[in-house]
Scaffold this motif. Structure first.
Motif, PDB file in Angstrom:
ATOM      1  N   ASN A 234      43.654 -10.408  65.810  1.00 36.47           N
ATOM      2  CA  ASN A 234      43.558 -11.103  64.683  1.00 36.47           C
ATOM      3  C   ASN A 234      44.844 -11.378  64.244  1.00 36.47           C
ATOM      4  OD1 ASN A 234      44.372  -9.427  62.069  1.00 36.47           O
ATOM      5  ND2 ASN A 234      43.346  -8.087  63.309  1.00 36.47           N
TER       6      ASN A 234
ATOM      7  N   SER B 249      46.323 -15.199  63.883  1.00 39.30           N
ATOM      8  CA  SER B 249      46.386 -15.657  62.756  1.00 39.30           C
ATOM      9  C   SER B 249      48.119 -16.205  62.733  1.00 39.30           C
ATOM     10  CB  SER B 249      46.849 -14.452  61.676  1.00 39.30           C
ATOM     11  OG  SER B 249      45.545 -14.167  61.140  1.00 39.30           O
TER      12      SER B 249
ATOM     13  N   TYR C 233      39.888 -13.042  72.855  1.00 40.21           N
ATOM     14  CA  TYR C 233      39.347 -12.495  71.629  1.00 40.21           C
ATOM     15  C   TYR C 233      37.672 -12.183  71.742  1.00 40.21           C
ATOM     16  CZ  TYR C 233      39.034 -10.918  66.809  1.00 40.21           C
ATOM     17  OH  TYR C 233      38.804 -10.179  65.557  1.00 40.21           O
TER      18      TYR C 233
ATOM     19  N   HIS D 152      37.491  -6.924  60.035  1.00 43.88           N
ATOM     20  CA  HIS D 152      38.591  -7.521  61.041  1.00 43.88           C
ATOM     21  C   HIS D 152      38.031  -8.377  62.180  1.00 43.88           C
ATOM     22  CE1 HIS D 152      40.985  -4.149  59.524  1.00 43.88           C
ATOM     23  NE2 HIS D 152      41.991  -4.777  59.561  1.00 43.88           N
TER      24      HIS D 152
ATOM     25  N   MET E 204      37.885 -11.835  60.317  1.00 42.36           N
ATOM     26  CA  MET E 204      39.253 -12.262  60.145  1.00 42.36           C
ATOM     27  C   MET E 204      39.842 -12.997  61.309  1.00 42.36           C
ATOM     28  SD  MET E 204      42.683  -9.955  58.820  1.00 42.36           S
ATOM     29  CE  MET E 204      41.590  -9.053  57.661  1.00 42.36           C
ATOM     30  N   GLY E 205      39.614 -12.340  62.540  1.00 42.78           N
ATOM     31  CA  GLY E 205      39.854 -13.147  63.786  1.00 42.78           C
ATOM     32  C   GLY E 205      39.111 -14.420  64.240  1.00 42.78           C
TER      33      GLY E 205
END
Length: 529
Positions: free
Chosen positions: A290, A294, A326, A390, A393-394
């Motif tokens: 992440n 970001s 990811y 998390h 979030m990624g």
């Protein structure tokens, strides 16, 4: 329903002289009325000149901030008559000499106009989502005083910084923002800029734009970067949200005579010296995915704002590499894509497997690590075994970057359509079915389950649904997950949105008010007959 284009109807015949005179008189009266009401800045479309491309230069809990109301900035009124937004409805996008469309960081004029239309009609859920924005503590922040920051150049981080410190101010962010020297305040200020810019866009009240400008100009003059182990991540989070608001203020607002203006040149210089060097040079390969996602999103925002084509291409390249590393697809092979950086440490199977298993198995606790025999699943992401907070979030950073790129004619959504849709649905379906079916068969190699909390607070659910289902007509049908029965829900993401994005739109590290800007009637579940 959202509409992404508007049609102007030209006059095809000359009006009689009497009518023309009457129309002219109406405009004169309206202009005098707006000036008398002190809203000239809100009602006049800005005169925007295309900027020439610039030359490139070199964890927080997200708790609600303590309100800092600037006595020099009047508190904005929450309500506004429809007439104050009429000029905003008439704005048109601007294309710069470098080919960037403005405003074009995450949201555009069509998004804002569609939401304004629903708010005027008092439609649900837009009204509730707007009230959520209006009541946010971030909208009570005034101009930053930087007293929670440290003086730039301080070897011990001793002393307090402020706006009179000639060297400028820095934040210092340890792991999970411990210590927290200005880090939470930095995040709060970034959210406040975006929130105030949205409020101006929806109400036409210049006081909101002035609040945003006070923060933007404060950072332009005094912010000198973020240090500490979490500093690069906090820098990325700041760029993800503050630049959204800066872009809107720059291309939709002109202050009235005597009011402070957004110092665009100073803000650009701050991005060049205090933000971009960190985002472009930090080795994200050592950290969870992440971080880099970001950074790619924040860097893309900066590139659009700066009209910097080379920087934009660099951000897009970073997004592509980080996204493939990811989210795993079966077509990638038995192992995930190896991320770049990190001294190549994840090129070995044990190291890569342990990264995807959050170092939880016993095999990952030895020195050197031994192979835990990872069985990665279709749609699983690098942080799924860590925790779903998390993981969301990624995913949100991926979606945010693709959204900004789509405004600039780069079809990242199309390039990674299967990967994004599969990754989102895998996470959402597990979050929705875990309480009934438990974890999928073989999930995380049977190791310790992720931390509690399946709310997916950061997930930009309405944004990705709008991108694929509404704008592209691509269905987001449920995917097969090992050990789970076939889903009885034909549209699991829409079900998630109905449950979590119709009253509030979470404001966290990566996502902020995304439901208000991208909700569409097609997201409302069909009523059973």
């Amino acid at each position: 329903m959202k509409h992404r284009s508007s049609t102007s109807i030209p006059l095809t015949s000359a009006a009689p002289l009497a009518i023309a005179t009457a129309v002219l008189l109406v405009f004169v009266i309206l202009g005098a009325t707006m000036i008398g009401n002190g809203e000239a800045g809100a009602a006049v479309a800005p005169s925007v000149q295309a900027s020439a491309p610039s030359s490139p230069s070199p964890r927080s809990t997200g708790a609600a901030p303590t309100a800092r109301v600037s006595p020099s900035t009047p508190a904005p009124s929450a309500a506004a008559p429809p007439s104050t937004t009429a000029a905003l409805d008439r704005l048109h996008p601007v294309t710069s000499a470098a080919g960037f469309v403005h405003p074009g960081v995450f949201v555009d004029l069509a998004d804002l106009a569609a939401t304004r239309s629903h708010l005027r009609a008092k439609d649900a859920p837009w009204t509730a989502l707007f009230n959520d924005l209006k009541s946010s503590p971030y909208l009570r922040l005034g101009a930053p005083d930087f007293t929670s920051f440290a003086p730039a150049g301080s070897a011990t981080l001793g002393g307090s910084c402020n706006t009179s410190s000639s060297a400028g101010c820095v934040s210092f962010c340890g792991s999970f923002n411990n210590p927290d020297v200005g880090c939470s305040q930095q995040q709060a200020d970034a959210r406040a800029v975006y929130g105030q810019a949205l409020m101006y866009s929806y109400t036409g009240k210049s006081a909101h734009a002035q609040r945003a400008i006070a923060i933007l100009n404060g950072y332009s003059a005094h912010y000198r970067g973020s240090g500490g182990s979490n500093g690069p991540l906090v820098t990325a989070w700041m760029a993800e949200q503050m630049i959204r608001g800066a872009e809107l203020i720059r291309y939709t607002y002109t202050p009235a005579k005597g009011q402070p203006a957004f110092d665009v040149e100073a803000f650009e210089a701050m991005l060049r010296t205090s933000v971009i060097p960190t985002l472009t040079t930090f080795d994200y390969g050592r950290n969870n995915g992440n971080w880099k996602l970001s950074a790619a999103d924040g860097l893309m925002n900066a590139a659009v704002f700066l009209d910097d084509r080379a920087l934009y291409d660099q951000a897009v390249s970073m997004w592509r590499e980080a996204t493939r590393a990811y989210i795993h697809l079966t077509s990638d092979g038995p192992m995930p894509v190896v991320p770049e950086g990190g001294d190549g440490r994840f090129e070995s199977a044990p190291m890569l497997s342990c990264r995807w298993l959050a170092d939880k198995p016993a095999a990952c606790q030895t020195r050197p690590k031994t192979d835990p025999q990872l069985a990665v699943q279709n749609g699983q992401n690098q942080e799924s075994c860590r925790d779903f907070g998390h993981a969301s979030m990624g995913l949100a950073a991926i979606i945010n970057g693709a959204e900004t790129a789509s405004r600039q004619g780069t079809n990242l959504y199309g390039e990674e359509q299967e990967r994004i849709i599969t990754g989102v649905l895998y996470t959402v379906q597990i979050a929705q079915n875990h309480s009934k079916y438990g974890w999928p068969a073989g999930f995380c190699a049977g190791m310790t389950e992720p931390a509690a909390g399946m709310g997916l607070t950061e997930l930009a659910a309405t944004t990705v649904y709008d991108a694929y289902v509404v704008r592209r007509g691509v269905a987001m049908a449920p995917i097969d997950i090992p050990g789970y029965p076939a889903s009885g829900d034909s549209d699991p993401l829409r079900t998630f949105i109905a449950a979590h994005r119709t009253a509030t739109s979470p404001v966290r590290n990566v996502s902020a008010w995304e439901a208000l800007t991208s909700y569409d009637e097609k997201m409302t579940p069909r009523r059973s007959r």
